[in-house]
Design an enzyme around this catalytic site. Structure first.
Site: not given
Ligand code: GLN
Length: 492
Positions: A182, A158, A78
């Protein structure tokens, strides 16, 4: 010879040990697949030269003997992880062409164990999002499509690039990070396995910080066993991260196939949402039945503060983000937009460098931390967080080994379909996952079935702190019962 990219990580490890193929052949097969799959936009940077160098080195150690546990295994990373001499952007314009002079602890442990880096994977900007649509590199496409439709779907976020790449056989496994879901939500949207370890299990050093008290790295792979193999290399104490915990890293793979007989599985009644699709409910009941058939006992449990988790998360996470992202000022990293004076330079740089979702989070975070609002929002959210944690502690104190829930409230949706008018619509994706980050617990998402349109759906298992092994044992039971899920190949 079978297509080397469709092997599981465990099978590839076996094939390399048996010298059925070389690490270089395995790497080249993946590099070729990546080239043909660029429409998915999963990789934001391919690193073929580095990959081949690492693969040749792995072949040499395999020939000599004494190769590491991941020798020759091609992985994607990532783009939130710092990688020495390889661009890291967090998929934000503000990092520009930032080339870190250091390696994150988690990735350095993967290379220590012999893994091969294929490239850097797309994600939401600074990991803020649930669909990978906030990336400065554009959205990632899910390899799955609805039956009879050619609409492009999101892979979740994400870590959408990681999930899409693993599901489309563009790597044998990938790293992700999970602040509110995410890893687990994109794993569920793409029919693969993803685990968020206990907070403190993996070092956060060298990972671009979003919300430091919630962020945790973890692996994606196509099987439970493969995630267990990767976890062993990724986990461990690191003096450079004071929140990383000094306890031995177990052989997670040994948990695969262990009996789950007599284990008590909590079914939280608060996770049965109004208006939740009947398909998700059915899948959840099916998962519970599979565990019961394997000898586990199902117990209804209550997590009463669940309903406050999402609002509390969207105070705590932006608050920490607004502080973490203060460092992107046009002086130290990447992009800079000049101005008449230094204050204007900061403003210009930050206005041009951050996308709309990141700006929204910084504004919310700054607001909830500001004098006069701090007690009403931030402090209150922290108190709610303590109560959420206590909910779980109470359940585990009753002898519950793990908790079973759906991973997401729906299957993958179309690119551009959600969150345009109201960002909360997007935030609701994390309804089943954020509690786990708020409580610092481990959670795994495992594919369990398909919806009426042929899209994969996942279940989540939540464990006691540092008891990832139980999650591996239980999720493997679900995997054995549900089978594997492979997207129809339309992209190459
Ligand atoms: N979707 C969540 C957010 O937008 C979690 C994102 C994540 O786990 N990095 O904060």
């Amino acid at each position: 010879m079978t297509d080397l990219t469709s092997l599981t990580l465990a099978d590839a490890r076996e094939g390399l040990a048996q010298k059925s193929f070389t690490a270089l052949e395995l790497t080249d097969a993946h590099l070729a697949a990546m080239e043909k799959a660029r429409v998915l936009n999963a990789y934001v940077l391919e690193t073929p030269e580095q990959a081949r160098t690492q693969a040749r080195a792995a072949d040499a150690t395999i020939a000599k003997g004494g190769a590491g546990p991941l020798a020759g295994i091609p992985l994607g990373v990532k783009d939130l992880f710092a990688t020495t001499d390889v661009r890291a952007t967090a998929c934000s314009k503000i990092l520009g062409n930032f080339i870190p002079p250091y390696e994150s602890t988690v990735t350095s442990q993967l290379w220590r164990d012999g893994a091969v880096m294929l490239g850097k994977l797309n994600c939401d900007e600074f990991a803020m999002g649930s669909s990978n649509e906030t990336s400065a590199f554009g959205p990632v496409v899910n390899p799955w499509r609805r039956e009879g439709s050619d609409t492009n779907l999101v892979p979740g976020g994400s870590s959408g690039g990681s999930a899409s790449a693993v599901a489309a056989n563009l790597c044998l496994g990938a790293t992700g990070t999970d602040t509110g879901g995410s890893i687990r939500q994109p794993a569920a949207f793409t029919g693969i396995v993803g685990i968020k370890p206990t907070y403190g299990r993996c070092s956060r050093w060298g990972i671009v910080a979003f919300a430091s008290s919630l962020d945790q790295a973890g692996p994606f792979a196509r099987t439970v066993r493969d995630t267990a193999i990767l976890m062993r290399s990724m986990a461990g104490h690191d003096p450079k991260d004071t929140t990383s915990v000094d306890r031995p890293v177990p052989d997670y793979e040994a948990a695969i196939g262990k009996s789950v007989k007599g284990m008590k599985i909590g079914i939280p009644k608060e996770y049965r949402l109004d208006g939740m699709s009947g398909e998700i409910d059915k899948l959840w009941a099916q998962g519970a039945d599979w565990l019961k058939a394997a000898g586990a006992e199902l117990v209804e449990v209550s997590l009463p503060y669940t309903k406050y988790a999402l609002p509390a998360y969207y105070v705590v996470a932006p608050a920490e983000a607004s502080s973490n992202l203060a460092r992107y000022d046009g002086v130290r990293y990447g992009a800079r937009v000049n101005g008449k004076n230094i204050a204007e330079m900061y403003e210009n740089t930050r206005a041009a460098g951050f996308g709309p979702e990141v700006r929204r989070r910084i504004m919310i975070g700054t607001y909830v931390l500001s004098a006069g609002y701090y007690d009403a929002y931030y402090l209150r959210a922290q108190k709610v967080r303590t109560l959420i944690k206590k909910d779980f502690e109470d359940v585990f104190a009753k002898g519950i080994h793990a908790i079973l829930t759906p991973a997401t409230p729906s299957a993958a949706f179309g690119i551009g379909e959600k969150g345009k008018a109201d960002p909360i619509e997007m935030y609701l994706n994390d309804i089943f996952t954020v509690t786990v980050n708020m409580a610092g617990l481990p959670g795994i998402a495992v594919p369990a079935g398909k919806d009426g349109q042929g899209l994969p759906l996942g279940l989540q298992l939540i464990g006691r702190p540092f008891d990832e092994e139980t999650l591996f044992s239980l999720s493997e039971v679900i995997e054995q019962s549900a089978g594997h899920f492979t997207a129809r190949k339309w992209w190459a």
